[in-house]
Design a protein around this motif. Structure first.
Motif, PDB file in Angstrom:
ATOM      1  N   GLN A   1     -24.275  -0.208  -2.283  1.00 16.34           N
ATOM      2  CA  GLN A   1     -23.355  -1.336  -2.484  1.00 16.34           C
ATOM      3  C   GLN A   1     -22.114  -0.900  -3.254  1.00 16.34           C
ATOM      4  N   GLY A   2     -22.306  -0.071  -4.285  1.00 14.71           N
ATOM      5  CA  GLY A   2     -21.156   0.428  -5.044  1.00 14.71           C
ATOM      6  C   GLY A   2     -20.226   1.242  -4.172  1.00 14.71           C
ATOM      7  N   TRP A   3     -20.800   2.103  -3.332  1.00 12.15           N
ATOM      8  CA  TRP A   3     -19.989   2.924  -2.433  1.00 12.15           C
ATOM      9  C   TRP A   3     -19.248   2.043  -1.415  1.00 12.15           C
ATOM     10  N   MET A   4     -19.952   1.063  -0.835  1.00 12.44           N
ATOM     11  CA  MET A   4     -19.324   0.192   0.168  1.00 12.44           C
ATOM     12  C   MET A   4     -18.191  -0.624  -0.444  1.00 12.44           C
ATOM     13  N   GLU A   5     -18.402  -1.144  -1.663  1.00  9.67           N
ATOM     14  CA  GLU A   5     -17.352  -1.929  -2.319  1.00  9.67           C
ATOM     15  C   GLU A   5     -16.133  -1.062  -2.614  1.00  9.67           C
ATOM     16  N   ALA A   6     -16.348   0.146  -3.122  1.00 11.89           N
ATOM     17  CA  ALA A   6     -15.231   1.042  -3.423  1.00 11.89           C
ATOM     18  C   ALA A   6     -14.491   1.447  -2.144  1.00 11.89           C
ATOM     19  N   THR A   7     -15.233   1.689  -1.075  1.00 10.96           N
ATOM     20  CA  THR A   7     -14.627   2.060   0.205  1.00 10.96           C
ATOM     21  C   THR A   7     -13.787   0.908   0.756  1.00 10.96           C
ATOM     22  N   ALA A   8     -14.304  -0.316   0.656  1.00  8.65           N
ATOM     23  CA  ALA A   8     -13.565  -1.488   1.136  1.00  8.65           C
ATOM     24  C   ALA A   8     -12.302  -1.706   0.305  1.00  8.65           C
ATOM     25  N   GLN A   9     -12.407  -1.524  -1.018  1.00  6.99           N
ATOM     26  CA  GLN A   9     -11.229  -1.677  -1.881  1.00  6.99           C
ATOM     27  C   GLN A   9     -10.162  -0.639  -1.555  1.00  6.99           C
ATOM     28  N   ALA A  10     -10.596   0.602  -1.332  1.00  4.92           N
ATOM     29  CA  ALA A  10      -9.641   1.664  -0.997  1.00  4.92           C
ATOM     30  C   ALA A  10      -8.954   1.374   0.335  1.00  4.92           C
ATOM     31  N   ALA A  11      -9.715   0.871   1.305  1.00  2.44           N
ATOM     32  CA  ALA A  11      -9.133   0.549   2.613  1.00  2.44           C
ATOM     33  C   ALA A  11      -8.140  -0.610   2.487  1.00  2.44           C
ATOM     34  N   ALA A  12      -8.475  -1.615   1.685  1.00  5.45           N
ATOM     35  CA  ALA A  12      -7.579  -2.754   1.493  1.00  5.45           C
ATOM     36  C   ALA A  12      -6.295  -2.313   0.791  1.00  5.45           C
ATOM     37  N   LYS A  13      -6.430  -1.442  -0.196  1.00  4.45           N
ATOM     38  CA  LYS A  13      -5.258  -0.941  -0.915  1.00  4.45           C
ATOM     39  C   LYS A  13      -4.363  -0.129   0.023  1.00  4.45           C
ATOM     40  N   ALA A  14      -4.972   0.709   0.856  1.00  9.28           N
ATOM     41  CA  ALA A  14      -4.199   1.509   1.808  1.00  9.28           C
ATOM     42  C   ALA A  14      -3.480   0.609   2.809  1.00  9.28           C
ATOM     43  N   ALA A  15      -4.156  -0.434   3.273  1.00  2.68           N
ATOM     44  CA  ALA A  15      -3.544  -1.361   4.228  1.00  2.68           C
ATOM     45  C   ALA A  15      -2.375  -2.099   3.577  1.00  2.68           C
ATOM     46  N   LEU A  16      -2.526  -2.482   2.315  1.00  8.40           N
ATOM     47  CA  LEU A  16      -1.452  -3.172   1.597  1.00  8.40           C
ATOM     48  C   LEU A  16      -0.261  -2.249   1.408  1.00  8.40           C
ATOM     49  N   GLN A  17      -0.528  -1.006   1.041  1.00  7.71           N
ATOM     50  CA  GLN A  17       0.570  -0.044   0.885  1.00  7.71           C
ATOM     51  C   GLN A  17       1.277   0.187   2.219  1.00  7.71           C
ATOM     52  N   GLN A  18       0.519   0.275   3.298  1.00  4.67           N
ATOM     53  CA  GLN A  18       1.113   0.468   4.622  1.00  4.67           C
ATOM     54  C   GLN A  18       1.956  -0.740   5.004  1.00  4.67           C
ATOM     55  N   SER A  19       1.496  -1.925   4.641  1.00  3.59           N
ATOM     56  CA  SER A  19       2.240  -3.153   4.910  1.00  3.59           C
ATOM     57  C   SER A  19       3.555  -3.159   4.140  1.00  3.59           C
ATOM     58  N   ASP A  20       3.504  -2.720   2.877  1.00  4.32           N
ATOM     59  CA  ASP A  20       4.728  -2.649   2.073  1.00  4.32           C
ATOM     60  C   ASP A  20       5.718  -1.665   2.675  1.00  4.32           C
ATOM     61  N   ILE A  21       5.227  -0.525   3.156  1.00  2.00           N
ATOM     62  CA  ILE A  21       6.096   0.476   3.782  1.00  2.00           C
ATOM     63  C   ILE A  21       6.723  -0.111   5.053  1.00  2.00           C
ATOM     64  N   SER A  22       5.930  -0.838   5.839  1.00  2.00           N
ATOM     65  CA  SER A  22       6.440  -1.442   7.071  1.00  2.00           C
ATOM     66  C   SER A  22       7.510  -2.468   6.765  1.00  2.00           C
ATOM     67  N   ASP A  23       7.316  -3.261   5.688  1.00  2.00           N
ATOM     68  CA  ASP A  23       8.323  -4.259   5.299  1.00  2.00           C
ATOM     69  C   ASP A  23       9.634  -3.572   4.915  1.00  2.00           C
ATOM     70  N   GLU A  24       9.524  -2.448   4.191  1.00  2.00           N
ATOM     71  CA  GLU A  24      10.735  -1.719   3.784  1.00  2.00           C
ATOM     72  C   GLU A  24      11.455  -1.141   5.009  1.00  2.00           C
ATOM     73  N   ASP A  25      10.694  -0.691   5.997  1.00  3.14           N
ATOM     74  CA  ASP A  25      11.297  -0.132   7.214  1.00  3.14           C
ATOM     75  C   ASP A  25      12.086  -1.194   7.970  1.00  3.14           C
ATOM     76  N   ARG A  26      11.641  -2.443   7.878  1.00  3.56           N
ATOM     77  CA  ARG A  26      12.323  -3.542   8.562  1.00  3.56           C
ATOM     78  C   ARG A  26      13.423  -4.157   7.697  1.00  3.56           C
ATOM     79  N   GLY A  27      13.656  -3.575   6.517  1.00  3.00           N
ATOM     80  CA  GLY A  27      14.686  -4.111   5.639  1.00  3.00           C
ATOM     81  C   GLY A  27      14.239  -5.333   4.870  1.00  3.00           C
ATOM     82  N   GLU A  28      12.915  -5.529   4.789  1.00  2.00           N
ATOM     83  CA  GLU A  28      12.398  -6.699   4.093  1.00  2.00           C
ATOM     84  C   GLU A  28      11.828  -6.318   2.722  1.00  2.00           C
ATOM     85  N   GLY A  29      12.246  -5.191   2.198  1.00  2.00           N
ATOM     86  CA  GLY A  29      11.732  -4.715   0.909  1.00  2.00           C
ATOM     87  C   GLY A  29      11.993  -5.698  -0.194  1.00  2.00           C
ATOM     88  N   LYS A  30      11.225  -5.552  -1.237  1.00  2.00           N
ATOM     89  CA  LYS A  30      11.321  -6.508  -2.346  1.00  2.00           C
ATOM     90  C   LYS A  30      12.369  -6.110  -3.338  1.00  2.00           C
TER      91      LYS A  30
END
Length: 161
Positions: free
Chosen positions: A132-161
């Motif tokens: 359970q600890g491994w699965m939770e950490a893996t899910a958190q890492a995947a969510a963080k990576a997806a969020l970072q990728q989303s932020d990069i995509s927003d910046e590419d479209r000129g929608e950066g913060k």
């Protein structure tokens, strides 16, 4: 990693607790307690379980000292994990198991398990805690990576913060 079950092991000197994820990797369930015989027999038993349950990855509890230093037992567990990787051909990841036994005892106390029956399930419950600890950490890492990728995509479209 391809979709399939993840197996977690709590490797002790006398017993090995085994837990499995569901095929989608959302839940962890206890499977069994393997009473140790020889390293070769133990590995053959685990390889049969790996084939039977179509395991795609193995997580092995890493018994570090509370300080984070490698314990003498951890060195033996590392050797066991390396050999399991070589024989199974599957990825094997060591996972910090500090306090997993404490958590397993608390879970069994809450469930009302007596001291006599505890030795038959404690290692399985510890393996579930590790998984359970491994699965939770893996899910958190995947969510963080997806969020970072989303932020990069927003910046590419000129929608950066």
């Amino acid at each position: 990693m391809k979709t399939g079950r993840v197996m977690a092991l709590d490797v002790g000197k006398i017993r090995v607790g085994v837990a499995l994820s569901d095929p989608l990797g959302y839940t962890a369930q206890p499977l069994l307690t393997l009473w140790r015989k020889t390293r070769g027999e133990d590995l053959r038993s685990l390889l049969r379980l790996i084939r039977k349950h179509e395991v795609v990855k193995i997580v092995v509890g890493n018994p570090l000292h509370m300080s984070g230093d490698v314990s003498p037992w951890a060195a033996k567990v590392h050797e066991f994990a390396d050999e399991l990787h070589k024989r199974s051909g599957l990825p094997v990841q060591l996972w910090d198991e500090r306090l997993s036994s404490v958590a397993a005892h608390e879970i069994l106390n809450e469930a009302g398990h007596g001291r006599r029956e505890r030795k038959y399930v404690i290692d399985q419950v510890a393996a579930v805690v590790i998984l359970q600890g491994w699965m939770e950490a893996t899910a958190q890492a995947a969510a963080k990576a997806a969020l970072q990728q989303s932020d990069i995509s927003d910046e590419d479209r000129g929608e950066g913060k």
